[in-house]
Scaffold this motif. Structure first.
Motif, PDB file in Angstrom:
ATOM      1  N   THR A 109      -4.926  -4.072 -12.685  1.00 22.13           N
ATOM      2  CA  THR A 109      -4.306  -2.842 -12.170  1.00 22.13           C
ATOM      3  C   THR A 109      -4.727  -2.513 -10.741  1.00 22.13           C
ATOM      4  N   SER A 110      -5.414  -3.415 -10.058  1.00 23.58           N
ATOM      5  CA  SER A 110      -5.809  -3.163  -8.667  1.00 23.58           C
ATOM      6  C   SER A 110      -4.669  -3.565  -7.733  1.00 23.58           C
ATOM      7  N   LYS A 111      -4.763  -3.089  -6.497  1.00 25.83           N
ATOM      8  CA  LYS A 111      -3.731  -3.454  -5.515  1.00 25.83           C
ATOM      9  C   LYS A 111      -3.793  -4.937  -5.146  1.00 25.83           C
ATOM     10  N   ASP A 112      -5.009  -5.485  -5.042  1.00 20.04           N
ATOM     11  CA  ASP A 112      -5.209  -6.885  -4.674  1.00 20.04           C
ATOM     12  C   ASP A 112      -5.911  -7.614  -5.817  1.00 20.04           C
ATOM     13  N   ILE A 113      -5.517  -8.867  -6.047  1.00 20.26           N
ATOM     14  CA  ILE A 113      -6.191  -9.695  -7.050  1.00 20.26           C
ATOM     15  C   ILE A 113      -6.464 -11.066  -6.434  1.00 20.26           C
ATOM     16  N   LYS A 114      -7.498 -11.734  -6.944  1.00 23.77           N
ATOM     17  CA  LYS A 114      -7.806 -13.100  -6.537  1.00 23.77           C
ATOM     18  C   LYS A 114      -7.432 -14.050  -7.674  1.00 23.77           C
ATOM     19  N   ILE A 115      -6.742 -15.151  -7.296  1.00 23.84           N
ATOM     20  CA  ILE A 115      -6.330 -16.133  -8.310  1.00 23.84           C
ATOM     21  C   ILE A 115      -6.886 -17.498  -7.923  1.00 23.84           C
ATOM     22  N   ALA A 116      -7.268 -18.261  -8.891  1.00 22.05           N
ATOM     23  CA  ALA A 116      -7.735 -19.638  -8.675  1.00 22.05           C
ATOM     24  C   ALA A 116      -7.005 -20.610  -9.584  1.00 22.05           C
ATOM     25  N   SER A 117      -6.121 -20.093 -10.430  1.00 23.15           N
ATOM     26  CA  SER A 117      -5.416 -20.925 -11.407  1.00 23.15           C
ATOM     27  C   SER A 117      -3.944 -20.985 -11.064  1.00 23.15           C
ATOM     28  N   ALA A 118      -3.325 -22.071 -11.452  1.00 23.51           N
ATOM     29  CA  ALA A 118      -1.886 -22.208 -11.266  1.00 23.51           C
ATOM     30  C   ALA A 118      -1.154 -21.256 -12.193  1.00 23.51           C
ATOM     31  N   GLY A 119       0.030 -20.785 -11.760  1.00 19.43           N
ATOM     32  CA  GLY A 119       0.803 -19.883 -12.593  1.00 19.43           C
ATOM     33  C   GLY A 119       1.904 -19.190 -11.802  1.00 19.43           C
ATOM     34  N   THR A 120       2.710 -18.364 -12.527  1.00 20.00           N
ATOM     35  CA  THR A 120       3.769 -17.570 -11.904  1.00 20.00           C
ATOM     36  C   THR A 120       3.347 -16.106 -11.985  1.00 20.00           C
ATOM     37  N   TYR A 121       3.193 -15.459 -10.816  1.00 24.54           N
ATOM     38  CA  TYR A 121       2.618 -14.126 -10.738  1.00 24.54           C
ATOM     39  C   TYR A 121       3.662 -13.110 -10.274  1.00 24.54           C
ATOM     40  N   SER A 122       3.597 -11.896 -10.841  1.00 26.69           N
ATOM     41  CA  SER A 122       4.445 -10.775 -10.407  1.00 26.69           C
ATOM     42  C   SER A 122       3.635  -9.489 -10.570  1.00 26.69           C
ATOM     43  N   VAL A 123       4.101  -8.419  -9.894  1.00 29.13           N
ATOM     44  CA  VAL A 123       3.413  -7.131  -9.973  1.00 29.13           C
ATOM     45  C   VAL A 123       4.448  -6.021 -10.159  1.00 29.13           C
ATOM     46  N   LYS A 124       4.130  -5.085 -11.050  1.00 31.73           N
ATOM     47  CA  LYS A 124       4.956  -3.892 -11.254  1.00 31.73           C
ATOM     48  C   LYS A 124       4.305  -2.736 -10.487  1.00 31.73           C
ATOM     49  N   VAL A 125       5.077  -2.138  -9.525  1.00 35.39           N
ATOM     50  CA  VAL A 125       4.573  -1.045  -8.691  1.00 35.39           C
ATOM     51  C   VAL A 125       5.261   0.242  -9.132  1.00 35.39           C
ATOM     52  N   THR A 126       4.460   1.272  -9.507  1.00 40.69           N
ATOM     53  CA  THR A 126       4.992   2.545 -10.010  1.00 40.69           C
ATOM     54  C   THR A 126       4.481   3.675  -9.125  1.00 40.69           C
ATOM     55  N   ASN A 127       5.413   4.603  -8.740  1.00 37.48           N
ATOM     56  CA  ASN A 127       4.981   5.733  -7.923  1.00 37.48           C
ATOM     57  C   ASN A 127       4.616   6.930  -8.808  1.00 37.48           C
ATOM     58  N   SER A 128       4.224   8.045  -8.166  1.00 42.47           N
ATOM     59  CA  SER A 128       3.749   9.213  -8.913  1.00 42.47           C
ATOM     60  C   SER A 128       4.866   9.875  -9.717  1.00 42.47           C
ATOM     61  N   THR A 171       0.844  -1.200   0.000  1.00 45.73           N
ATOM     62  CA  THR A 171       0.000   0.000   0.000  1.00 45.73           C
ATOM     63  C   THR A 171       0.876   1.245   0.000  1.00 45.73           C
ATOM     64  N   GLY A 172       0.453   2.293  -0.682  1.00 49.97           N
ATOM     65  CA  GLY A 172       1.199   3.552  -0.684  1.00 49.97           C
ATOM     66  C   GLY A 172       0.434   4.634  -1.433  1.00 49.97           C
ATOM     67  N   THR A 173       0.740   5.873  -1.127  1.00 55.29           N
ATOM     68  CA  THR A 173       0.083   7.010  -1.775  1.00 55.29           C
ATOM     69  C   THR A 173       0.639   7.189  -3.185  1.00 55.29           C
ATOM     70  N   GLY A 174      -0.257   7.335  -4.149  1.00 56.91           N
ATOM     71  CA  GLY A 174       0.150   7.623  -5.527  1.00 56.91           C
ATOM     72  C   GLY A 174       0.724   6.434  -6.285  1.00 56.91           C
ATOM     73  N   LEU A 175       0.531   5.200  -5.762  1.00 60.11           N
ATOM     74  CA  LEU A 175       1.091   4.020  -6.433  1.00 60.11           C
ATOM     75  C   LEU A 175       0.084   3.469  -7.441  1.00 60.11           C
ATOM     76  N   THR A 176       0.610   2.954  -8.539  1.00 61.97           N
ATOM     77  CA  THR A 176      -0.202   2.226  -9.521  1.00 61.97           C
ATOM     78  C   THR A 176       0.389   0.828  -9.671  1.00 61.97           C
ATOM     79  N   TYR A 177      -0.462  -0.139 -10.150  1.00 63.89           N
ATOM     80  CA  TYR A 177      -0.066  -1.542 -10.167  1.00 63.89           C
ATOM     81  C   TYR A 177      -0.370  -2.140 -11.544  1.00 63.89           C
TER      82      TYR A 177
END
Length: 823
Positions: free
Chosen positions: A309-328, A295-301
């Motif tokens: 592009t939300s902060k939280d996601i729900k997954i039900a499938s197998a896979g390799t997951y990563s997130v890119k976090v960008t500030n203002s 969590t942070g002010t001005g962050l995008t995902y």
């Protein structure tokens, strides 16, 4: 020196015996004041020397200022310059010089050389000659160029070439200027990055710069960074830490180094990029897992895969997951990978337990299924996680859904559940202490079908009375603990339990508290005094109590004044309850210390000699040594002491210096001494002081030129004179003569001592006038100053008549004579 007449038409000859004028040097050998260079806002030497300033001609052209750099000055560089009068100079000369910028501000700084002096006027510093410098025709000094450069610098100079005569005429004053331009320094420019540009921490930043005028080298400063500098023209620099950074760039050529070009950049920290939970993650069939970014002010995902592009996601499938976090600021990080797998869910285990239970009991739950871990739930909330298949739960009254699920090492099963009713116990019966005797106790019980236990619940019996239970054969003051309950139906069977402890009557303990002082101070004015101490008996228990203080008979009074003498005073206090007389009294012994005075009593010295009212006297005090802590001195029965002395301050308590201001003859003095253990006071007897007033000092002064006659006209026995010129006379007769070396104003002081040894003083400010000056009092409109004169005298005359002025030295030789017309 110079002698000036202002509107001087004086018909009177004046003999000035203290004014000796021999040789007049019109170059002002002690150095002129500042502001005579002819610079903007300055005057020049013709304000004192006749004629107009010379600004051209052959002699003017010969005046030179050498040492100025031909190619222009380098900022901050120090040069040795020489100002030369050339053919314009004579055998005795004076000069003054000042460097200014085009805005008439001081340009750089100058340092005086031999025969010169520096004079400061406001923000400007002038160089000029001294006494030793008037015989020179050239003068060398140091000039430090301004830094940064200020463009062209102009040196404003004046040269006073004198004829060495005794007048202000015949001298020649030259005004000449010299200029020097700034050197051809490079001009540095930062071309990249832009001012206030924003970068990300950990990135390398490309810096580029350029400079004019053929630079030979470059220098960068990266303030607060590591590395902090570079000599490459276009370096690439790594910035690891966030913050604002000042960047400076400069170039150097043969003329020197440019001023700094400056930029500010901002380095922004990259955001934290992580996934919670970090994984690896096992997803059981049909379930989903929430992955969360920070969590942070001005962050995008931006999630991968899926591009969510939300902060939280729900997954039900197998896979390799990563997130890119960008500030203002556009700085970003990509999280480490989280790996998820999907597994099948096992069947739910069975559940076995009763349908109803009392709240006082625990619910036993058993299950089956061969799982490695079991989770137990109440109304859908997990309450226990364990490896055992049987647990016991304690529940409050109510209706509950209890359940269990199993974990096979990979996935949790569904939950098996069952409804259970938990019944409340009846309220406990009321159990109180009834009427008790010295050998019996009665417990009162109010409730339904009750039972009582006297052995902490091991055995229960029905009460032996309708609503009570009596126990006999007890000892006085014996106590019993009882428990009571009510019979109920299933599942609880019995109510909550009430408990009570009751005590057989007989000897009731008596309690009370005693209020008394720890000690009583026995000292007062005049010595030891017997005093009383108030003793109080408080918070007495019992039905009908009586109190006995010492040998006094029993009484209902709870307060009494007991006589206190020096030393320990012991008293026996007895309290008895007549309602329980057989129990006897409760006795207490108290001790009150009677604190006597410090022995012997403090005594003021009986032999106080007459004291002077404007002086001081030391009061001597005799008293015992180490127990005294504080001595307080009083006069005329005052309630506030005029002096205090304590050992803690390091003072000696046996004597005290007293200023007699406000004291009169017959003032009564006494002292109050407090001991250091109990703070008890002791008083001395009064002592009368003998005080006399000094005879006032008086003087008369008679003057004749430099001589004075001083007379002591008071009633003194001896006297000392202080003449104000550093000389004194002691133990002199009443008439004292003194001659001053010079005219002036002096403060004469007479200090006298009368027959009682009292001292007084008086002072008189007197004006001593040199011989001949008193003749001026008869000349209307005539003033002469300063007086006495040293090197320069001003004579002013405001009458409308003609005047003839003559100035003679002390030998009668005529120095100056002038006949002037008024106005």
């Amino acid at each position: 020196m110079k002698l000036t007449f202002t509107r001087s038409l004086i018909k009177y000859g004046i003999l000035m015996s203290m004014l000796a004028i021999s040789t007049v040097t019109y170059t002002n050998q002690n150095g002129p004041g500042p502001g005579l260079t002819g610079a903007p806002g300055d005057g020049n030497c013709t304000s004192c020397h006749s004629g107009s300033p010379v600004t051209s001609g052959t002699a003017f052209d010969a005046i030179a200022l050498t040492g100025l750099p031909v190619g222009g000055y380098a900022p901050g560089t120090t040069y040795t310059l020489t100002y030369n009068g050339g053919s314009a100079a004579t055998s005795k000369n004076g000069f003054q010089i000042l460097p200014l910028s085009s805005t008439n501000a001081m340009a750089g700084s100058i340092t005086a050389g031999s025969g010169q002096t520096a004079m400061v006027s406001g923000s400007k510093t002038y160089l000029g000659h001294t006494v030793s410098g008037t015989s020179s025709t050239s003068w060398s000094f140091s000039w430090t160029a301004p830094n940064p450069a200020v463009g062209t610098v102009t040196f404003y100079t004046t040269l006073n070439a004198t004829n060495s005569s005794n007048g202000s005429t015949g001298d020649v004053v030259y005004l000449k200027t010299f200029t020097v331009s700034s050197g051809n320094l490079p001009i540095a420019t930062i071309t990249s990055p832009a001012n206030n540009a924003i970068f990300c921490a950990g990135d390398s930043i490309q810096f580029t710069g350029t400079a004019t005028n053929n630079p030979s080298s470059y220098a960068w400063d990266f303030l607060g960074n590591t590395p902090s500098s570079s000599t490459i023209q276009n370096p690439k620099i790594l910035f690891n830490n966030p913050g604002f950074f000042t960047i400076r760039f400069r170039a150097t050529n043969g003329s020197g180094t440019s001023t700094n070009a400056q930029r500010t950049i901002q380095v922004v920290a990259k955001p934290t990029a992580s996934i919670s939970p970090a994984g690896p993650i096992s997803i059981c069939g049909g379930d989903s897992v929430t992955l969360s970014a920070p969590t942070g002010t001005g962050l995008t995902y931006l999630w991968s895969p899926g591009n969510q592009t939300s902060k939280d996601i729900k997954i039900a499938s197998a896979g390799t997951y990563s997130v890119k976090v960008t500030n203002s600021s556009g700085c970003f990080r990509i999280s480490p990978n989280t790996v998820a797998t999907v597994n099948s869910k096992p069947a739910a285990p069975g559940i076995t337990c009763v349908d109803s239970i009392c709240a006082k009991d625990s619910l036993s739950i058993s299950t089956s299924g061969g799982f490695s871990t079991y989770k137990y739930y109440v109304n859908g909330t997990e309450v226990v996680s364990t490896t055992t298949s049987i647990v016991k739960l304690k529940l409050d009254p109510g209706t509950f859904q209890v359940g269990v699920s199993g974990f096979n090492g990979t996935c949790n099963s569904e939950i098996s559940s069952k409804q259970v009713i938990v019944s409340s116990q009846l309220a406990a019966p009321t159990l109180t202490c009834g009427t008790s005797t010295s050998n019996s106790i009665t417990f009162n019980i109010v409730g339904g079908q009750t039972q009582i236990s006297l052995d902490s619940g091991n055995n229960w019996v029905s009460p032996n009375g309708t609503n009570s239970h009596q126990i006999s054969g007890l000892n006085p003051n014996q106590s019993l603990f009882a428990m009571a309950r009510t019979i109920d139906a299933a599942p609880c069977l019995y109510s909550l339990v009430a408990s009570k402890t009751c005590v057989a009557s007989s000897c009731q303990p008596i309690s009370y508290s005693i209020q008394k002082p720890a000690f009583v101070c026995l000292a007062g004015p005049g010595g030891i005094q017997q005093k009383s101490a108030l003793v109080k008996v408080r918070n007495v228990s019992g039905q009908n109590t009586f109190i006995k203080f010492g040998n006094l008979a029993y009484s209902k009074n709870d307060s009494i004044f007991l006589p206190i003498v020096n030393g320990n005073n012991n008293f026996l206090i007895k309290v008895i309850d007549s309602a329980n007389a057989s129990c006897g009294s409760k006795d207490s012994t108290i001790t009150i210390l009677g604190v006597g005075p410090i022995d012997p009593l403090p005594q003021i010295d009986q032999n106080i000699v007459p004291a002077c009212s404007n002086g001081n006297v030391t009061i001597q005090l005799s008293f015992p040594g180490n127990t005294a802590m504080l001595a307080q001195y009083y006069k005329d029965e005052d309630s506030v002491p005029f002096a205090n002395r304590t050992r803690a301050q390091g003072f000696s308590l046996s004597n005290i210096p007293v200023n007699l201001f406000g004291f009169v003859n017959g003032t009564s003095i006494k002292v109050r001494v407090i001991d250091s253990i109990y703070n008890c006071p002791t008083y001395s007897l009064n002592e009368l002081m003998s005080i006399v007033f000094p005879a006032p000092a008086k003087m008369q002064v008679f003057k004749e030129n430099l001589k004075v006659e001083l007379r002591d006209t008071g009633a003194s026995a001896s006297r000392n004179w202080i003449f104000g010129d550093g000389n004194t006379a002691q133990n002199t007769p009443r008439i004292q003569n003194h001659t001053y070396a010079n005219a002036g104003t002096y403060n004469v002081t007479l200090k006298t001592t009368d027959q009682n040894g009292c001292v007084d003083s008086t002072s008189n400010s007197i004006q001593i006038v040199a011989t001949g000056l008193n003749q001026m009092n008869a000349v209307a409109g005539l003033t002469l100053y300063p007086n006495p004169a040293v090197g320069f005298v001003q004579i002013s005359y405001t009458s409308n008549e003609m005047a003839n002025v003559m100035v003679m030295d002390i030998h009668g030789k005529l120095v100056v004579e002038s006949r002037l017309m008024s106005g």
